[in-house]
Motif scaffolding. Structure first.
Motif, PDB file in Angstrom:
ATOM      1  N   SER A 209      13.419  17.379  57.303  1.00 54.59           N
ATOM      2  CA  SER A 209      14.454  17.384  57.055  1.00 54.59           C
ATOM      3  C   SER A 209      15.840  17.853  57.931  1.00 54.59           C
ATOM      4  N   CYS A 210      16.915  17.120  56.649  1.00 52.36           N
ATOM      5  CA  CYS A 210      17.992  17.422  57.920  1.00 52.36           C
ATOM      6  C   CYS A 210      18.025  18.769  57.152  1.00 52.36           C
ATOM      7  N   ALA A 211      17.741  19.029  56.114  1.00 51.82           N
ATOM      8  CA  ALA A 211      18.102  20.494  56.054  1.00 51.82           C
ATOM      9  C   ALA A 211      17.193  21.773  56.081  1.00 51.82           C
ATOM     10  N   GLY A 212      16.928  21.349  57.334  1.00 56.17           N
ATOM     11  CA  GLY A 212      15.990  22.619  58.173  1.00 56.17           C
ATOM     12  C   GLY A 212      14.104  22.769  57.530  1.00 56.17           C
ATOM     13  N   GLU A 213      14.217  21.972  56.666  1.00 58.55           N
ATOM     14  CA  GLU A 213      12.716  21.821  56.191  1.00 58.55           C
ATOM     15  C   GLU A 213      11.457  21.492  57.016  1.00 58.55           C
ATOM     16  N   LEU A 214      10.516  22.558  57.488  1.00 58.92           N
ATOM     17  CA  LEU A 214       9.479  21.947  57.993  1.00 58.92           C
ATOM     18  C   LEU A 214       8.256  22.252  56.843  1.00 58.92           C
ATOM     19  N   LEU A 215       7.389  20.448  56.682  1.00 52.16           N
ATOM     20  CA  LEU A 215       6.297  20.704  55.569  1.00 52.16           C
ATOM     21  C   LEU A 215       4.912  20.708  56.302  1.00 52.16           C
ATOM     22  N   VAL A 216       4.263  21.152  56.430  1.00 52.20           N
ATOM     23  CA  VAL A 216       2.515  20.560  56.917  1.00 52.20           C
ATOM     24  C   VAL A 216       1.691  20.062  55.271  1.00 52.20           C
ATOM     25  N   TRP A 217       1.035  18.559  55.262  1.00 55.46           N
ATOM     26  CA  TRP A 217       0.762  18.632  54.224  1.00 55.46           C
ATOM     27  C   TRP A 217      -0.481  18.337  54.488  1.00 55.46           C
ATOM     28  N   ASN A 218      -1.384  18.598  52.971  1.00 52.34           N
ATOM     29  CA  ASN A 218      -2.804  18.115  52.900  1.00 52.34           C
ATOM     30  C   ASN A 218      -2.487  16.671  52.320  1.00 52.34           C
ATOM     31  N   LEU A 219      -3.768  15.302  53.142  1.00 50.07           N
ATOM     32  CA  LEU A 219      -3.011  14.216  53.002  1.00 50.07           C
ATOM     33  C   LEU A 219      -4.157  14.380  51.769  1.00 50.07           C
ATOM     34  N   ILE A 220      -5.339  14.712  51.959  1.00 49.85           N
ATOM     35  CA  ILE A 220      -7.034  14.523  50.624  1.00 49.85           C
ATOM     36  C   ILE A 220      -6.323  15.806  49.583  1.00 49.85           C
ATOM     37  N   SER A 221      -5.472  16.060  49.048  1.00 52.68           N
ATOM     38  CA  SER A 221      -4.986  17.000  47.723  1.00 52.68           C
ATOM     39  C   SER A 221      -3.657  16.834  47.848  1.00 52.68           C
ATOM     40  N   GLY A 222      -3.371  16.244  48.473  1.00 56.13           N
ATOM     41  CA  GLY A 222      -1.942  15.176  48.378  1.00 56.13           C
ATOM     42  C   GLY A 222      -0.874  17.560  48.340  1.00 56.13           C
ATOM     43  N   ASN A 223      -1.166  18.877  48.900  1.00 57.96           N
ATOM     44  CA  ASN A 223      -0.332  19.522  48.386  1.00 57.96           C
ATOM     45  C   ASN A 223      -0.018  19.766  49.992  1.00 57.96           C
ATOM     46  N   VAL A 224       1.179  21.145  49.461  1.00 66.08           N
ATOM     47  CA  VAL A 224       1.564  21.785  50.748  1.00 66.08           C
ATOM     48  C   VAL A 224       0.363  22.361  52.070  1.00 66.08           C
ATOM     49  N   PHE A 225       0.215  22.323  52.800  1.00 67.81           N
ATOM     50  CA  PHE A 225      -0.276  22.994  53.323  1.00 67.81           C
ATOM     51  C   PHE A 225       0.119  24.274  53.751  1.00 67.81           C
ATOM     52  N   THR A 226       1.635  24.229  55.060  1.00 67.26           N
ATOM     53  CA  THR A 226       2.588  24.967  55.340  1.00 67.26           C
ATOM     54  C   THR A 226       3.500  24.995  55.092  1.00 67.26           C
ATOM     55  N   ARG A 227       4.528  26.469  55.277  1.00 66.94           N
ATOM     56  CA  ARG A 227       6.030  26.181  54.962  1.00 66.94           C
ATOM     57  C   ARG A 227       6.114  26.449  55.729  1.00 66.94           C
ATOM     58  N   LEU A 228       6.601  25.911  57.169  1.00 69.39           N
ATOM     59  CA  LEU A 228       6.617  26.655  58.702  1.00 69.39           C
ATOM     60  C   LEU A 228       8.438  26.507  57.932  1.00 69.39           C
ATOM     61  N   GLY A 229       9.373  25.915  57.803  1.00 68.65           N
ATOM     62  CA  GLY A 229      10.704  26.298  57.858  1.00 68.65           C
ATOM     63  C   GLY A 229      11.882  26.098  56.811  1.00 68.65           C
ATOM     64  N   SER A 230      12.635  26.933  56.304  1.00 66.19           N
ATOM     65  CA  SER A 230      13.402  26.172  55.053  1.00 66.19           C
ATOM     66  C   SER A 230      14.696  26.531  55.393  1.00 66.19           C
ATOM     67  N   ALA A 231      15.842  26.159  54.917  1.00 65.84           N
ATOM     68  CA  ALA A 231      17.471  26.163  55.292  1.00 65.84           C
ATOM     69  C   ALA A 231      17.769  27.227  54.588  1.00 65.84           C
ATOM     70  N   ASP A 232      16.313  28.580  53.663  1.00 64.88           N
ATOM     71  CA  ASP A 232      17.084  29.946  53.807  1.00 64.88           C
ATOM     72  C   ASP A 232      16.693  30.355  54.674  1.00 64.88           C
ATOM     73  N   THR A 233      15.511  30.849  55.671  1.00 70.57           N
ATOM     74  CA  THR A 233      14.851  31.102  56.952  1.00 70.57           C
ATOM     75  C   THR A 233      15.633  31.408  57.660  1.00 70.57           C
ATOM     76  N   ALA A 234      14.394  29.536  58.172  1.00 70.15           N
ATOM     77  CA  ALA A 234      14.345  29.745  59.824  1.00 70.15           C
ATOM     78  C   ALA A 234      16.054  29.613  60.150  1.00 70.15           C
TER      79      ALA A 234
END
Length: 885
Positions: free
Chosen positions: A576-601
């Motif tokens: 996203s344009c707010a610095g968020e980088l997410l990895v999703w599991n297509l089968i379950s529809g859940n977030v697999f890993t949150r790599l970056g966000s506007a509050d951390t990286a």
């Protein structure tokens, strides 16, 4: 419409039919009525500006900021003045605003004598400069040099305030860490010069408040205007003269100068020396102006309703006078390419003038354009070819270029190219521009195959992809629609999602295959991941899974999603344009890993730009997925990040993707995943060798930079890497180009001369002058021509010897004299040197350009009478704007 467009002979005034061909180039074609939409602003709009993606940004006097698509569909709104949300506090008002696009910042001047900087990604307050000596009425910004910029404002005391900032990124970050005042990081105007990276200059220029201010990089001068007749417009230096003898002469003659206005009481700002500025006088002053260095022309307008044309080196008297407005002129724009002047008056009358013949080509009155209300702001968009006018509504008056003019243009499309793809089955290239016009090209020769119009309901095509079969084209639109096309016939065969009423622009789309089922995934401004089953043509799409994902925990993206990438079979990465980088599991529809966000990286790395423009999985690193970095992201902060997505995610490496700290907007990989291609908003291409980079552990060095050159003059929009190891680039400069991986220009699609990719002799040998000179002192190499390879550069070991950009540059600069001599003997010509030489000795004789005698120093004679004669009193009768008694 007859009032807006008189007959051609009445517009141009040609009495003979033989000159009809000359008139065809003068025709003004415009869409009437104008596109008008309601606005959420309660107060007047102060400024309308263009964002890098052609979106329009409108800032209201009460601090409300609205973002619009080029089709005037509202994308988002936000109030940047938090104080106005508290009923107990006195409302704060905005005086003016300007953009710092290179640093992703919005600068706002308030009526409380403050300068505030906001982040364009989320409109969050970054810091503020307080304690200004006066109210900043007019703001301007210019990028001067590498990591150096100039911020200037004109105030209510007639002073010009100039802030020159070096080491901009570091300086802004240091100011953002200043002592907070009422929760806002603040630095006083007296303290900004501490540290030596900032200089502040204040000149007393006008006897009235400043109506407009602008820094012109081409002449390295500041132009400012006011409603005072004696100081209507002033062109002056930034920091004053450096000639000591001239300073001494001015100081000795200071007592005899009678026409210099005295300092105002209580003002400590000094005056420039008379040799450091040129003063232009106009009746009733100057309200607006524009300057063109290419045309050597300065135009001014004001309360007397007349438009004056000046030679900027001769302030004594205007070279032309354009009359036709019935109200004060509030906006002017010079279009050098069209040789036209656009003007807008306070009664919403738009007029188009011929620059050379100084005649009116068209007059569009308010009744014809349907633009009504009190005029508050205007902006001319070169990319859209339209004037945006803000009143009680927001209107877009679209001008259409003459077809005869466009046929001679050396471009691939008539409008900015937004996306392109390579079709392997047919060895074709397909591209799409801002006007939703698709063009199909032959990759081998560059010849056009066919074109078709794919106008989506109300918006341009913003992204495209091919299905697995390569026979269907999937597109996303600026209006939120997702469609599927038959590539061979150019027909829309299925609408997966119809246009949205709230302009949920689609930023990226891909096709995936899960358990033999095919799906189409799109992301965009609605912050959803929409999934459509890829049924047979004609079936309707659904987006149930996308709406379910929006409410999963942890909470998904808070800002619009700009990029998406798939790692088969079931992992999906979004940014996203707010610095968020997410990895999703297509089968379950859940977030697999949150790599970056506007509050951390972003905060951890100390960066300013939070936008992650592109994400890319490295497919070949599947066997080593537990120990290697398998995800590449361009951003935040203009850096390229390598992520290991397992075990909660870990950063394996990062490095600057652009030496100019420009945002990297495009990424792609070679077929064997050993080369990483990156491109920034300035149009530069970088090729990195990542074969052994971040394979087993985090890296502390850069990967080797193999090649770098400037491919376009504007930001690059897409990369393709075909099987011949060729690079395809598209840009908003309306061009689509094909390169070798060594930076050799093969050609531009749309040229009259075609090429053969298998025959190097047929490759293009010419580069545009913009690409030759635009790099300046940038630390990257020029694009290579198609010549025999030099012995000094053909060895791959030499290209891989450096571990970072500086090492690559040092090896280039350390080439011995013998190798240089051999290289010069090998090359039979040097077009770059030759062109520069011709440009230096050329003496232009075209009317409006700088002649030889005009380059001499200009000195006014003492006996020249400077009084300006006012117009005939008989013509001023019943003038509602004449306030003199």
């Amino acid at each position: 419409m007859s009032n807006a467009f008189p007959k051609p002979k009445e517009i141009v005034g040609y009495p003979d039919k033989e000159e009809s061909s000359s008139f065809s180039a003068r025709r003004v074609l415009v869409h009437l009525p104008a596109q008008v939409t309601e606005i959420p602003h309660r107060e007047a709009i102060l400024k309308v500006a263009s964002m890098p993606d052609n979106s329009l940004l409108a800032v209201g006097q009460d601090g409300l900021v609205s973002l619009w698509s080029p089709e005037l569909k509202l994308k988002k709104t936000r109030s940047v003045l938090e104080e106005n949300k508290q009923p107990s506090r006195t409302p704060k008002w905005i005086a003016d605003t300007t953009l710092m696009p290179q640093y992703n910042k919005l600068v706002i001047g308030t009526c409380d004598r403050e300068l505030r900087l906001y982040d364009l990604s989320n409109f969050g307050l970054y810091f503020q400069i307080t304690g200004l000596e006066s109210m900043p009425l007019q703001l301007d910004y210019s990028y001067k040099d590498k990591d150096e910029c100039i911020l200037l404002y004109g105030d209510d005391q007639g002073c010009v305030n100039i802030i020159i900032i070096t080491r901009v990124g570091e300086t802004l970050r240091n100011w953002s860490k200043s002592q907070p005042v009422e929760g806002i990081p603040s630095v006083s105007i007296e303290a900004i010069t501490e540290g030596g990276a900032v200089s502040y200059t204040r000149w007393k220029v006008h006897n009235d408040w400043v109506t407009k201010i602008k820094y012109c990089h081409s002449i390295q001068s500041v132009i400012s205007s006011s409603n005072d007749e004696d100081t209507s417009l002033v062109i002056g230096t930034v920091t004053g003269t450096k000639n000591v003898l001239q300073r001494l002469k001015e100081m000795s003659d200071a007592g005899s100068v009678k026409d210099r206005p005295p300092l105002q009481t209580g003002s400590s700002a000094p005056h420039r020396l008379s040799s450091d500025e040129s003063v232009f006088k106009a009746y009733k002053g100057v309200k607006t102006f524009d300057f063109s260095r290419e045309s050597n022309l300065l135009v001014t307008g004001g309360l007397d309703r007349a438009i004056r044309l000046w030679n900027p080196y001769i302030p004594g008297w205007p070279i032309g006078l354009l009359q036709g407005h019935n109200a004060p002129v509030s906006f002017l724009h010079i279009s050098t390419e069209e040789s036209r002047i656009y003007s807008v008056s306070t009664d919403n009358n738009v007029m188009v003038w011929d620059m050379e013949d100084q005649i009116c080509l068209a007059s569009i009155i308010s009744r014809a354009s349907q633009i009504r209300g009190e005029l508050s702001a205007c902006y001319f968009s070169e990319e859209l070819g339209a004037i945006c006018i803000a009143t009680d509504t927001l209107a877009l008056l679209q001008f259409r270029h003459n077809k005869t003019e466009l046929s001679n243009a050396s471009t691939s499309h008539k409008r900015p190219v937004l996306c392109c793809r390579y079709i392997k089955q047919f060895q074709h290239v397909i591209s799409c521009c801002e006007g939703s016009v698709f063009k199909v090209w032959d990759l081998i020769t560059g010849a056009p195959v066919f074109e078709f119009s794919g106008v989506q309901a109300k918006g341009a095509v913003t992204c495209m992809t091919l299905d697995i079969s390569g026979k269907r084209l999937i597109t996303g639109g600026r209006d939120g629609s997702v469609r599927k096309w038959d590539y061979s016939s150019g027909q829309c065969v299925s609408v997966l999602r119809h246009a949205s009423d709230i302009a949920d622009e689609v930023n990226s789309c891909i096709q995936v295959e899960i358990h033999s089922n095919r799906y189409i995934i799109s992301v965009g401004c609605d912050r959803r991941i929409s999934i459509f089953p890829d049924h047979q043509d004609g079936a309707n799409g659904i987006e149930d899974l996308g709406s379910q994902w929006l409410h999963q925990e942890p909470s998904p993206h808070r800002e619009e999603i700009v990029s998406v990438s798939l790692w088969p079979p079931s992992l999906l990465a979004t940014s996203s344009c707010a610095g968020e980088l997410l990895v999703w599991n297509l089968i379950s529809g859940n977030v697999f890993t949150r790599l970056g966000s506007a509050d951390t990286a972003p905060l951890r790395e100390g960066t300013d730009d939070l936008n992650i423009c592109s994400v890319l999985f490295i497919p070949s690193r599947g066997p080593n997925q537990k120990t290697a970095a398998s995800l590449v992201a361009s951003g935040p902060g203009g850096c390229i990040h390598f992520w290991n997505i397992f075990g909660g995610g870990k950063l394996f490496g990062q490095f600057s993707g652009s030496p100019q700290k420009a945002t990297v907007v495009a990424l792609t990989l070679s077929g064997d995943d050993t080369l990483l291609f990156a491109g920034d908003r300035l149009g530069f291409v970088y090729i990195w060798n990542i074969q052994d980079y971040a394979q087993n552990a985090p890296e502390t060095t850069f990967p080797p930079l193999l090649h770098s050159w400037r491919a376009h003059t504007y930001n690059i929009t897409r990369y393709i890497y075909p099987q011949w190891q060729l690079l395809l680039t598209s840009s908003r400069d309306c061009q689509l180009r094909l390169w070798s991986c060594q930076g050799e220009l093969i050609g531009m699609f749309g040229e009259n001369e075609h090429w053969d990719v298998n025959e190097k002799e047929s490759w293009s040998r010419e580069l545009t002058e913009e690409l030759r000179t635009a790099s300046g002192d940038l630390p990257v190499q020029e694009p290579a021509r198609s010549r025999p390879e030099s012995p000094t550069t053909s060895n791959p070991a030499d290209r891989d010897s450096g571990n970072q950009l500086n090492t690559c540059q040092e090896s280039t600069s350390s080439t011995n004299e013998l190798a240089i001599e051999e290289e010069l003997e090998l090359y039979q010509y040097n077009p770059r040197v030759q062109r520069v030489h011709l440009k230096q000795v050329e003496i232009p004789q075209v009317c409006g350009r700088l002649m030889t005698f005009q380059s001499l120093h200009y000195h006014e004679l003492a006996d020249i009478h400077n009084a300006i004669h006012k117009p005939c009193p008989a013509a001023e009768l019943n003038d509602p704007y004449d306030f003199s008694f």
